[in-house]
Design a protein around this motif. Structure first.
Motif, PDB file in Angstrom:
ATOM      1  N   PRO A 139       0.684  -1.307   0.305  1.00 51.55           N
ATOM      2  CA  PRO A 139      -0.274   0.157   0.193  1.00 51.55           C
ATOM      3  C   PRO A 139       1.306   1.416  -0.085  1.00 51.55           C
ATOM      4  O   PRO A 139      -0.055   2.117  -0.604  1.00 51.55           O
ATOM      5  CB  PRO A 139      -0.993  -0.339   1.575  1.00 51.55           C
ATOM      6  N   LEU A 140       1.824   1.307   0.925  1.00 51.33           N
ATOM      7  CA  LEU A 140       2.750   2.711   0.533  1.00 51.33           C
ATOM      8  C   LEU A 140       3.008   3.053  -1.101  1.00 51.33           C
ATOM      9  O   LEU A 140       3.144   4.235  -1.421  1.00 51.33           O
ATOM     10  CB  LEU A 140       4.303   2.700   1.030  1.00 51.33           C
ATOM     11  N   PHE A 141       3.532   2.783  -1.992  1.00 57.22           N
ATOM     12  CA  PHE A 141       3.832   2.719  -3.307  1.00 57.22           C
ATOM     13  C   PHE A 141       3.003   2.462  -4.313  1.00 57.22           C
ATOM     14  O   PHE A 141       2.745   3.378  -5.164  1.00 57.22           O
ATOM     15  CB  PHE A 141       5.441   2.184  -4.116  1.00 57.22           C
ATOM     16  N   PRO A 142       3.193   1.252  -4.553  1.00 59.90           N
ATOM     17  CA  PRO A 142       1.873   1.039  -6.132  1.00 59.90           C
ATOM     18  C   PRO A 142       1.166   0.949  -6.318  1.00 59.90           C
ATOM     19  O   PRO A 142      -0.099   1.488  -7.225  1.00 59.90           O
ATOM     20  CB  PRO A 142       2.623  -0.876  -6.141  1.00 59.90           C
ATOM     21  N   LEU A 143       0.299   0.439  -4.953  1.00 59.86           N
ATOM     22  CA  LEU A 143      -1.480   0.640  -4.974  1.00 59.86           C
ATOM     23  C   LEU A 143      -2.045   2.503  -4.541  1.00 59.86           C
ATOM     24  O   LEU A 143      -1.296   2.940  -3.646  1.00 59.86           O
ATOM     25  CB  LEU A 143      -1.968  -0.273  -3.794  1.00 59.86           C
ATOM     26  N   THR A 144      -3.091   2.335  -5.410  1.00 66.05           N
ATOM     27  CA  THR A 144      -4.011   3.645  -4.992  1.00 66.05           C
ATOM     28  C   THR A 144      -4.854   3.956  -4.556  1.00 66.05           C
ATOM     29  O   THR A 144      -5.503   3.175  -5.222  1.00 66.05           O
ATOM     30  CB  THR A 144      -3.007   5.022  -5.811  1.00 66.05           C
ATOM     31  N   GLY A 145      -5.642   4.503  -4.246  1.00 64.63           N
ATOM     32  CA  GLY A 145      -6.873   4.413  -4.166  1.00 64.63           C
ATOM     33  C   GLY A 145      -7.516   3.533  -2.690  1.00 64.63           C
ATOM     34  O   GLY A 145      -7.367   3.438  -1.762  1.00 64.63           O
ATOM     35  N   GLN A 146      -8.649   3.036  -3.023  1.00 66.11           N
ATOM     36  CA  GLN A 146      -9.131   2.607  -2.027  1.00 66.11           C
ATOM     37  C   GLN A 146      -8.445   0.995  -2.315  1.00 66.11           C
ATOM     38  O   GLN A 146      -8.605   0.432  -1.054  1.00 66.11           O
ATOM     39  CB  GLN A 146     -10.387   2.364  -2.775  1.00 66.11           C
ATOM     40  N   ASP A 175       3.224  -0.904 -13.385  1.00 67.38           N
ATOM     41  CA  ASP A 175       3.574   0.378 -14.164  1.00 67.38           C
ATOM     42  C   ASP A 175       4.198   1.288 -12.664  1.00 67.38           C
ATOM     43  O   ASP A 175       5.661   1.280 -13.372  1.00 67.38           O
ATOM     44  CB  ASP A 175       2.547   1.319 -14.797  1.00 67.38           C
ATOM     45  N   ARG A 176       3.994   1.162 -11.787  1.00 65.14           N
ATOM     46  CA  ARG A 176       4.648   2.085 -10.994  1.00 65.14           C
ATOM     47  C   ARG A 176       5.595   0.877 -10.196  1.00 65.14           C
ATOM     48  O   ARG A 176       7.030   1.570 -10.134  1.00 65.14           O
ATOM     49  CB  ARG A 176       3.875   1.659  -9.846  1.00 65.14           C
ATOM     50  N   LEU A 177       5.518  -0.081 -10.420  1.00 64.90           N
ATOM     51  CA  LEU A 177       6.474  -1.111 -10.275  1.00 64.90           C
ATOM     52  C   LEU A 177       7.552  -0.656 -10.985  1.00 64.90           C
ATOM     53  O   LEU A 177       8.711  -1.407 -10.693  1.00 64.90           O
ATOM     54  CB  LEU A 177       5.863  -2.863  -9.775  1.00 64.90           C
ATOM     55  N   HIS A 178       7.322  -0.910 -12.624  1.00 66.98           N
ATOM     56  CA  HIS A 178       8.419  -1.548 -13.281  1.00 66.98           C
ATOM     57  C   HIS A 178       8.897   0.153 -13.847  1.00 66.98           C
ATOM     58  O   HIS A 178      10.529  -0.161 -14.202  1.00 66.98           O
ATOM     59  CB  HIS A 178       6.867  -1.633 -14.789  1.00 66.98           C
ATOM     60  N   ALA A 179       8.421   1.315 -12.883  1.00 60.10           N
ATOM     61  CA  ALA A 179       9.478   2.517 -13.144  1.00 60.10           C
ATOM     62  C   ALA A 179      10.579   2.706 -12.342  1.00 60.10           C
ATOM     63  O   ALA A 179      11.398   3.588 -12.001  1.00 60.10           O
ATOM     64  CB  ALA A 179       8.388   3.359 -12.719  1.00 60.10           C
ATOM     65  N   LEU A 180      11.001   1.705 -10.644  1.00 64.08           N
ATOM     66  CA  LEU A 180      11.554   1.311  -9.796  1.00 64.08           C
ATOM     67  C   LEU A 180      13.298   1.415 -10.813  1.00 64.08           C
ATOM     68  O   LEU A 180      12.960   0.362 -11.667  1.00 64.08           O
ATOM     69  CB  LEU A 180      10.931   0.856  -8.930  1.00 64.08           C
ATOM     70  N   PRO A 181      14.196   1.983 -10.452  1.00 63.15           N
ATOM     71  CA  PRO A 181      15.466   1.205 -10.656  1.00 63.15           C
ATOM     72  C   PRO A 181      15.788  -0.243 -10.625  1.00 63.15           C
ATOM     73  O   PRO A 181      15.276  -0.837  -9.684  1.00 63.15           O
ATOM     74  CB  PRO A 181      16.602   1.805  -9.949  1.00 63.15           C
TER      75      PRO A 181
END
Length: 117
Positions: A55-62, A108-114
């Motif tokens: 929940p801290l990084f990749p997930l958003t909203g509900q 997509d957020r996880l893929h953007a990580l270095p």
């Protein structure tokens, strides 16, 4: 007063994680000997660290407030196929997942990580 409120919230968050761990993997130890059970507990701990991090990084909203059971049913049991072509690997998700935009945004957020490697 604010410090006391923060302490109580942190305690409640820890108790929620303990409750979720008991509901999924820590109700009874599956093996007879101590060493395999210790390994089992380490695996459970790694899994719940991942659940606490999601929940801290990749997930958003509900989706940030989902319980571990719902996360497992909605995200972790996604049908996909790992494809290796040349020197690259691709994760091809099932067509049914295309409807759920939250999963794609999280990936997509996880893929953007270095890349650590």
């Amino acid at each position: 007063m604010a410090a006391l409120e923060l302490r109580h919230r942190q305690r409640a968050r820890a108790e929620d994680r303990i409750r979720a761990a008991r509901a999924t993997g820590l109700r009874t130890l599956p093996l007879q000997e101590a060493m395999p059970n210790q390994i089992w507990l380490e695996i459970i701990q790694i899994a719940f660290d991942l659940l606490a991090w999601m929940p801290l990084f990749p997930l958003t909203g509900q989706a940030r407030f989902w319980e571990p059971r719902r996360l497992r049913l909605r995200l972790f049991s996604t049908v996909a196929q790992l494809i290796a072509t040349g020197r690259r690997r691709y994760l091809r998700l099932a067509q049914a997942l295309a409807v759920d935009r939250g999963n794609h945004e999280a990936l997509d957020r996880l893929h953007a990580l270095p890349n650590p490697g």
